[in-house]
Design an enzyme around this catalytic site. Structure first.
Site, PDB file in Angstrom:
ATOM      1  N   HIS A  18      41.414 -79.344   7.923  1.00 49.37           N
ATOM      2  CA  HIS A  18      41.231 -80.800   7.905  1.00 49.37           C
ATOM      3  C   HIS A  18      41.721 -81.384   9.212  1.00 49.37           C
ATOM      4  CE1 HIS A  18      45.431 -81.692   7.139  1.00 49.37           C
ATOM      5  NE2 HIS A  18      45.431 -80.889   6.101  1.00 49.37           N
ATOM      6  N   HIS A  21      45.118 -80.426  10.761  1.00 48.70           N
ATOM      7  CA  HIS A  21      45.160 -79.107  11.403  1.00 48.70           C
ATOM      8  C   HIS A  21      44.515 -79.172  12.784  1.00 48.70           C
ATOM      9  CE1 HIS A  21      44.753 -77.609   7.006  1.00 48.70           C
ATOM     10  NE2 HIS A  21      46.034 -77.655   7.336  1.00 48.70           N
ATOM     11  N   CYS A 126      58.244 -76.095  -5.447  1.00 47.07           N
ATOM     12  CA  CYS A 126      56.970 -76.795  -5.276  1.00 47.07           C
ATOM     13  C   CYS A 126      55.999 -75.794  -4.662  1.00 47.07           C
ATOM     14  CB  CYS A 126      57.099 -78.033  -4.392  1.00 47.07           C
ATOM     15  SG  CYS A 126      55.464 -78.713  -3.988  1.00 47.07           S
ATOM     16  N   CYS A 129      54.272 -76.986  -1.357  1.00 45.60           N
ATOM     17  CA  CYS A 129      55.108 -76.856  -0.142  1.00 45.60           C
ATOM     18  C   CYS A 129      55.484 -75.397   0.085  1.00 45.60           C
ATOM     19  CB  CYS A 129      56.440 -77.587  -0.276  1.00 45.60           C
ATOM     20  SG  CYS A 129      56.388 -79.341  -0.457  1.00 45.60           S
ATOM     21  N   CYS A 143      57.678 -83.884  -6.365  1.00 48.47           N
ATOM     22  CA  CYS A 143      57.772 -83.631  -4.928  1.00 48.47           C
ATOM     23  C   CYS A 143      57.106 -84.804  -4.206  1.00 48.47           C
ATOM     24  CB  CYS A 143      57.056 -82.323  -4.597  1.00 48.47           C
ATOM     25  SG  CYS A 143      56.619 -82.199  -2.846  1.00 48.47           S
ATOM     26  N   HIS A 146      53.730 -84.013  -2.341  1.00 47.59           N
ATOM     27  CA  HIS A 146      52.510 -83.629  -3.070  1.00 47.59           C
ATOM     28  C   HIS A 146      52.326 -84.328  -4.403  1.00 47.59           C
ATOM     29  CE1 HIS A 146      53.177 -80.260  -0.221  1.00 47.59           C
ATOM     30  NE2 HIS A 146      51.899 -80.481  -0.028  1.00 47.59           N
ATOM     31  N   LYS A 294      48.556 -91.135   3.067  1.00 45.82           N
ATOM     32  CA  LYS A 294      48.349 -89.764   3.516  1.00 45.82           C
ATOM     33  C   LYS A 294      46.950 -89.302   3.081  1.00 45.82           C
ATOM     34  CE  LYS A 294      50.268 -85.221   3.317  1.00 45.82           C
ATOM     35  NZ  LYS A 294      51.061 -84.237   2.669  1.00 45.82           N
ATOM     36  N   LYS A 297      42.719 -85.057  -0.829  1.00 45.07           N
ATOM     37  CA  LYS A 297      41.435 -84.919  -1.531  1.00 45.07           C
ATOM     38  C   LYS A 297      41.415 -85.794  -2.769  1.00 45.07           C
ATOM     39  CE  LYS A 297      40.562 -80.270  -0.290  1.00 45.07           C
ATOM     40  NZ  LYS A 297      40.956 -79.010  -0.847  1.00 45.07           N
TER      41      LYS A 297
HETATM   42  N1  MSP Z   1      51.632 -72.456   6.561  1.00 40.30           N
HETATM   43  C1  MSP Z   1      52.561 -73.468   6.822  1.00 40.30           C
HETATM   44  C2  MSP Z   1      53.115 -73.367   8.229  1.00 40.30           C
HETATM   45  C3  MSP Z   1      53.755 -72.070   8.585  1.00 40.30           C
HETATM   46  S1  MSP Z   1      54.246 -72.002  10.245  1.00 40.30           S
HETATM   47  C4  MSP Z   1      55.187 -70.671  10.345  1.00 40.30           C
HETATM   48  C5  MSP Z   1      51.905 -74.832   6.628  1.00 40.30           C
HETATM   49  N2  MSP Z   1      50.568 -74.850   6.718  1.00 40.30           N
HETATM   50  S2  MSP Z   1      49.614 -76.138   6.486  1.00 40.30           S
HETATM   51  O1  MSP Z   1      48.253 -75.650   6.394  1.00 40.30           O
HETATM   52  O2  MSP Z   1      50.085 -76.929   5.414  1.00 40.30           O
HETATM   53  O3  MSP Z   1      49.595 -76.903   7.851  1.00 40.30           O
HETATM   54  C6  MSP Z   1      50.670 -77.547   8.290  1.00 40.30           C
HETATM   55  C7  MSP Z   1      50.422 -78.283   9.570  1.00 40.30           C
HETATM   56  O4  MSP Z   1      49.164 -79.005   9.612  1.00 40.30           O
HETATM   57  C8  MSP Z   1      51.429 -79.398   9.671  1.00 40.30           C
HETATM   58  O5  MSP Z   1      52.660 -79.013  10.084  1.00 40.30           O
HETATM   59  C9  MSP Z   1      50.768 -80.258  10.690  1.00 40.30           C
HETATM   60  O6  MSP Z   1      50.936 -79.627  11.921  1.00 40.30           O
HETATM   61  C10 MSP Z   1      49.332 -80.228  10.266  1.00 40.30           C
HETATM   62  N3  MSP Z   1      49.030 -81.343   9.352  1.00 40.30           N
HETATM   63  C11 MSP Z   1      48.728 -81.246   8.031  1.00 40.30           C
HETATM   64  N4  MSP Z   1      48.404 -82.499   7.563  1.00 40.30           N
HETATM   65  C12 MSP Z   1      48.507 -83.410   8.539  1.00 40.30           C
HETATM   66  C13 MSP Z   1      48.118 -84.766   8.713  1.00 40.30           C
HETATM   67  N5  MSP Z   1      47.646 -85.518   7.719  1.00 40.30           N
HETATM   68  N6  MSP Z   1      48.223 -85.300   9.969  1.00 40.30           N
HETATM   69  C14 MSP Z   1      48.623 -84.550  11.052  1.00 40.30           C
HETATM   70  N7  MSP Z   1      48.947 -83.275  10.908  1.00 40.30           N
HETATM   71  C15 MSP Z   1      49.159 -82.713   9.653  1.00 40.30           C
HETATM   72  O7  MSP Z   1      52.615 -75.790   6.431  1.00 40.30           O
END
Ligand code: MSP
Length: 507
Positions: A18, A21, A126, A129, A143, A146, A294, A297
């Site tokens: 998304h 990421h 959670c 998380c 949480c 979420h 935030k 979905k």
């Molecule tokens: N898998 C773990 C990270 C492990 S690192 C050793 C994780 N993954 S995640 O798929 O949830 O992605 C996390 C990262 O995506 C967040 O830290 C951030 O960098 C990015 N984002 C997820 N949602 C976001 C927004 N809505 N806005 C900006 N970035 C965010 O956590």
């Protein structure tokens, strides 16, 4: 040669990429490209986090084997990174054999050394998380990230002695040996440390989709312990603490604010336990919100990255995301804002400027504008470009990448107003020498704009240079540190190209 190692978090493969990421990854890519532009030895790592309860459950829900499921989603991440021109040196997957082996080797080392011990854990977990929660972290029993109730877990597991590293870590954070930026996040971490670090459960009995502990096959590795080690295994580390990879320590781990605590507690504590150096910096960026909420979905406000790419193209998508917010802050985004920005900054701004100058220059006989027209004084009266470049470098050094990008707009506006002020298009017939002189200076500025765009929109930079008749391969061998107006000896051979940013179709 200066080394520069940058990482993104590795992304969970429970669903496709998304906008959050892609934001982190484009930011990391921009910073990596900038450091390559300085001639440094850069390693840029991203990848996917493929184990754990969340993924196990999701695969089960849709009736797929976990490995088959993670293969599909991980491929989607790799596909979109290609579409977005992401220049990572390596894409790591935590289901790779070598990663699994290295995780097992390093955990065995910690177990042998007494940093991991058998115990019983009782707490709230959670799954979204993939973290244990304290009662006081919850809002109405849920949480806050979420909005779901964590599950009660009581099971035998192996614990990591994180508490033993608390004092050392606190000191390292306080004196910026482990730098946490922006500052507000350092303060947040310091206040979180006031409650003390507790030992953390490092294995799960009831999660089958994980890395089996080498000394106890009935348990799998806690997904965060597995995931953190990617920052080392992505460099080819095999779990032997005596062998530190050449590119380690990381210059910066880029993360979202949701994963700040674990990155400033579990991960550095693991490194201390392994006797390995800590990363130099953890840089935290904010979240993308839609109308203050935030993206999620269930709320139905998710912006699909594929929609952005098909509406604006790769390069503009990169631009729009980086310019959407000050790096480190939250930002409210929507398509209307993106459209406005696209039109103002790209179609009518940069794109139009390049097209105007190139059109005028292509009318000069033989389209050749050479060194004889160089005039630094004249150029400085358009814009003090060397000063802008200095500022640009400083902004990158401080990771203020959105401000560095904004400097491109500053230059564009200065050129636009100069062209209008001197009525350049009229000068062609009135005073051809002066016309050529101003044009030559504007072309030099376009050449520098190419450099300034390079980390953000590499293909746009190449397209600008191509229209100026610059040899791109040769250009890419240079270092930005040597680019100064005084030193430039450019002869332009103009070749008009396609429009850089076509007008958007109506919403
Ligand atoms: N898998 C773990 C990270 C492990 S690192 C050793 C994780 N993954 S995640 O798929 O949830 O992605 C996390 C990262 O995506 C967040 O830290 C951030 O960098 C990015 N984002 C997820 N949602 C976001 C927004 N809505 N806005 C900006 N970035 C965010 O956590």
């Amino acid at each position: 040669m200066q080394k520069f190692y940058i990482t993104t978090p590795i992304y969970y493969v429970n669903s496709k990429p998304h906008i959050g990421h892609i934001y982190t990854t484009i930011a990391a890519d921009t910073i990596a490209r900038y450091h390559r532009m300085l001639g440094e030895q850069v390693f840029f790592l991203t990848g996917t986090d493929e184990h754990g309860a969340k993924i196990e459950k999701m695969a089960e829900k849709i009736g797929k084997k976990p490995q088959e499921f993670v293969n599909e989603i991980s491929a989607k991440f790799q596909f979109i990174w290609d579409e977005l021109n992401i220049s990572n040196n390596r894409f790591i997957r935590t289901t790779e054999k070598a990663h699994i082996q290295a995780v097992q080797n390093s955990l065995q080392y910690l177990y042998d050394k007494g940093d991991i011990y058998l115990s019983k854990y009782k707490g709230l977990y959670c799954r979204e998380c993939e973290q244990f929660k304290n009662e006081k972290d919850l809002v109405n029993g849920k949480c806050p990230e979420h909005n779901i109730e964590p599950e009660k877990v009581e099971e035998e597991c192996y614990m990591f002695k994180m508490s033993a590293y608390q004092d050392r870590l606190l000191k390292l954070i306080k004196n910026d040996k482990l730098k946490i930026r922006p500052k507000k996040y350092k303060n947040e971490v310091l206040s979180f440390y006031k409650n003390g670090l507790k030992d953390v459960a490092f294995s799960r009995k009831n999660v089958k989709w994980g890395i089996v502990l080498p000394w106890d096959k009935s348990q799998t590795t806690y997904v965060w312990a597995d995931a953190f080690l990617n920052y080392l295994t992505g460099l080819g580390w095999d779990g032997d603490v005596k062998k530190i990879p050449e590119m380690w320590p990381a210059y910066v781990h880029l993360i979202g604010k949701d994963i700040l605590r674990v990155h400033t507690s579990i991960w550095p504590a693991m490194l201390l336990a392994l006797n390995l150096p800590l990363p130099r910096q953890i840089f935290v960026h904010g979240f993308f919100l839609v109308n203050g909420k935030k993206m999620s979905k269930s709320v139905g406000n998710v912006i699909d990255p594929e929609d952005l790419i098909s509406a604006y193209g790769t390069e503009a998508t990169r631009y729009l995301l980086i310019s959407a917010t000050h790096f480190g802050d939250d930002s409210d985004v929507n398509l209307e804002k993106f459209n406005k920005k696209y039109n103002a900054d790209l179609a009518n701004g940069l794109g139009n400027l390049v097209s105007r100058i190139i059109t005028m220059a292509s009318k000069v006989q033989n389209s050749e504008l050479d060194m004889q027209f160089k005039d630094i004084k004249e150029l400085n009266s358009i814009v003090k470009i060397d000063k802008i470049l200095q500022d640009y470098k400083k902004r990158f050094q401080d990771l203020e990448i959105d401000i560095a990008l904004d400097l491109v707009q500053k230059v564009v506006k200065k050129c636009d107003s100069y062209i209008s002020k001197v009525k350049l298009w009229e000068l062609a017939s009135k005073d051809n020498k002066k016309f050529c002189k101003i044009l030559y200076n504007l072309l030099e500025i376009l050449y520098i704009i190419g450099w300034m765009c390079l980390p953000f929109m590499p293909e746009i930079a190449w397209k600008i240079w191509k229209q100026l008749g610059i040899d791109i391969d040769n250009e890419l061998k240079k270092s930005l540190n040597n680019i100064k107006i005084d030193n430039l000896e450019l002869n332009f051979k103009i070749k008009k190209g396609d429009i850089l940013f076509p007008r958007l179709k109506a919403l």
